[in-house]
Design a protein around this motif. Structure first.
Motif, PDB file in Angstrom:
ATOM      1  N   THR A   1       0.831  -1.209   0.000  1.00  0.00           N
ATOM      2  CA  THR A   1       0.000   0.000   0.000  1.00  0.00           C
ATOM      3  C   THR A   1       0.864   1.256   0.000  1.00  0.00           C
ATOM      4  N   ILE A   2       1.938   1.247   0.765  1.00  0.00           N
ATOM      5  CA  ILE A   2       2.855   2.401   0.796  1.00  0.00           C
ATOM      6  C   ILE A   2       3.478   2.620  -0.583  1.00  0.00           C
ATOM      7  N   VAL A   3       3.939   1.542  -1.205  1.00  0.00           N
ATOM      8  CA  VAL A   3       4.561   1.652  -2.527  1.00  0.00           C
ATOM      9  C   VAL A   3       3.558   2.195  -3.545  1.00  0.00           C
ATOM     10  N   LYS A   4       2.339   1.652  -3.536  1.00  0.00           N
ATOM     11  CA  LYS A   4       1.325   2.082  -4.519  1.00  0.00           C
ATOM     12  C   LYS A   4       0.870   3.524  -4.279  1.00  0.00           C
ATOM     13  N   SER A   5       0.972   3.983  -3.034  1.00  0.00           N
ATOM     14  CA  SER A   5       0.531   5.350  -2.703  1.00  0.00           C
ATOM     15  C   SER A   5       1.617   6.390  -2.913  1.00  0.00           C
ATOM     16  N   SER A   6       2.838   5.951  -3.169  1.00  0.00           N
ATOM     17  CA  SER A   6       3.998   6.852  -3.133  1.00  0.00           C
ATOM     18  C   SER A   6       4.219   7.644  -4.414  1.00  0.00           C
ATOM     19  N   ASN A   7       3.423   7.367  -5.447  1.00  0.00           N
ATOM     20  CA  ASN A   7       3.550   8.085  -6.721  1.00  0.00           C
ATOM     21  C   ASN A   7       4.966   7.951  -7.298  1.00  0.00           C
ATOM     22  N   GLY A   8       5.565   6.788  -7.082  1.00  0.00           N
ATOM     23  CA  GLY A   8       6.875   6.508  -7.664  1.00  0.00           C
ATOM     24  C   GLY A   8       8.063   7.063  -6.910  1.00  0.00           C
ATOM     25  N   LEU A   9       7.833   7.790  -5.806  1.00  0.00           N
ATOM     26  CA  LEU A   9       8.959   8.295  -5.010  1.00  0.00           C
ATOM     27  C   LEU A   9       9.794   7.124  -4.486  1.00  0.00           C
ATOM     28  N   SER A  10      11.098   7.294  -4.434  1.00  0.00           N
ATOM     29  CA  SER A  10      11.961   6.283  -3.832  1.00  0.00           C
ATOM     30  C   SER A  10      11.601   6.113  -2.357  1.00  0.00           C
ATOM     31  N   ILE A  11      11.556   4.866  -1.914  1.00  0.00           N
ATOM     32  CA  ILE A  11      11.306   4.557  -0.505  1.00  0.00           C
ATOM     33  C   ILE A  11      12.542   3.869   0.038  1.00  0.00           C
ATOM     34  N   VAL A  12      13.216   4.519   0.958  1.00  0.00           N
ATOM     35  CA  VAL A  12      14.458   3.995   1.533  1.00  0.00           C
ATOM     36  C   VAL A  12      14.107   3.345   2.869  1.00  0.00           C
ATOM     37  N   PHE A  13      14.419   2.080   2.995  1.00  0.00           N
ATOM     38  CA  PHE A  13      13.952   1.267   4.120  1.00  0.00           C
ATOM     39  C   PHE A  13      15.150   0.621   4.828  1.00  0.00           C
TER      40      PHE A  13
END
Length: 366
Positions: free
Chosen positions: A226-238
């Protein structure tokens, strides 16, 4: 006045560093105060412990109890047995515990049973969620504490409701913020900034480690998807906590904009936070740091022991149901997130206030 300062896990280290610095300063000024640093060894991984000592200028511990590993009960027992032996052989005037980890509770119990006064830094905070080990640690520690150093008005109120006299409660502010403000000019660009081609305000930082989010395969997958799909393609650093890493391997999540990295040092991690578009987390301490840095924060928990980060700061409590995530991201991406303010006494001077109180208490108690 000789104090044992207890540290055992990563959240403790940011809280003790400025207290130690304030004691050293008071010593130089001729004040009657000294300390021994007791590392319980609760966190024994270098990334979770050693790097923080180096980066925050924390001296080598006088004692390392080396009580890491095992279940919470095994850790509690090991810490208590080893700290009791240490305290019997080397008595002190007061034991100072910080936060809400296993070491905090275990060492407070040992001290009181040996008739040594206990001071609790970050006392009185409550999530009212007894499924959290930290909440049990807070309740037990505060039930046997002599002196309570608090971070917020709500913590003062919690203690008052539980019957603690006002004369034993000292509203001093937040030592984690002392460390943050002191170290902000030293934040260090991590290597992943280049390898992931990150740009200021164009990525999300995510941290997850609480059992409610990471111990069940379906829950962790749903949250991340859900976070990935909501992020509008922004990089997510985990940066992946060891607890979370095991589960991630079993579910095999893979998205082009989701970047799993190893835990970072304090200076590197907070560099990424300071320059992020937002933070998604289930940590308590990070919500305090984002509030002071003015970074939007989404907390994936059903409760928080730090309500001031919501009522005053930049944090929003989304809960553990993924359904709240798309709306929060929409608000973020439309630049509609609240600005927030800095809570009272989060000014970088908390540790000096703590040491002043300790000196006054010592004079009063002879």
């Amino acid at each position: 006045m000789l104090i044992d300062i207890i540290a055992g896990a990563r959240p403790n280290f940011m809280k003790i560093a400025p207290i130690i610095a304030a004691i050293e300063k008071a010593k130089i000024d001729g004040k009657n105060i000294n300390f021994r640093l007791i590392h319980t060894g609760q966190h024994y991984d270098k990334k979770m412990s050693g790097d923080f000592f180096e980066q925050l200028g924390i001296p080598e511990p006088h004692v390392n109890l080396e009580a890491g590993g095992g279940s919470q009960s095994e850790q509690t027992a090991a810490i208590m047995i080893r700290f009791e032996k240490e305290l019997l052989e080397n008595p002190v005037d007061l034991v100072l515990v910080v936060g809400d980890v296993t070491s905090t509770m275990a060492c407070a119990i040992v001290a009181q049973k040996l008739h040594v006064r206990v001071a609790h830094v970050e006392a009185g905070i409550r999530s009212n969620d007894w499924s959290m080990p930290e909440e049990i640690n807070r309740l037990v520690t505060d039930s046997i504490t002599n002196y309570f150093f608090t971070t917020s008005v709500s913590a003062n109120e919690n203690l008052k409701k539980s019957g603690v006299e006002d004369s034993r409660v000292f509203f001093v502010g937040n030592t984690m913020i002392d460390t943050l403000l002191r170290q902000m000019g030293r934040f260090k660009m991590p290597e992943v900034w280049h390898t992931l081609n990150l740009k200021e305000k164009e990525y999300i930082i995510m941290t997850l480690h609480r059992p409610a989010n990471v111990d069940q395969e379906f829950q962790l997958r749903d949250l991340i998807e859900t976070i990935v799909k909501s992020s509008n393609g922004l990089s997510i650093v985990f940066p992946v906590h060891p607890r979370t890493e095991k589960m991630l391997k079993s579910i095999g999540i893979n998205y082009p904009n989701l970047h799993l990295i190893e835990p970072l040092g304090y200076l590197e991690f907070n560099y990424l936070v300071k320059n992020a578009k937002a933070v998604v987390t289930d940590s308590g301490g990070i919500t305090e740091e984002t509030t002071v840095m003015g970074i939007p924060c989404m907390t994936l928990r059903d409760n928080t022991e730090r309500p001031e980060t919501i009522s005053v700061g930049t944090n929003e409590l989304l809960g553990t149901n993924p359904s709240a995530i798309p709306g929060a991201f929409k608000k973020l991406l439309n630049n509609e997130w609240k600005k927030g303010r800095i809570p009272e006494l989060w000014d970088g001077k908390t540790s000096d206030r703590i040491v002043d109180v300790l000196l006054r208490l010592n004079e009063k108690n002879g």
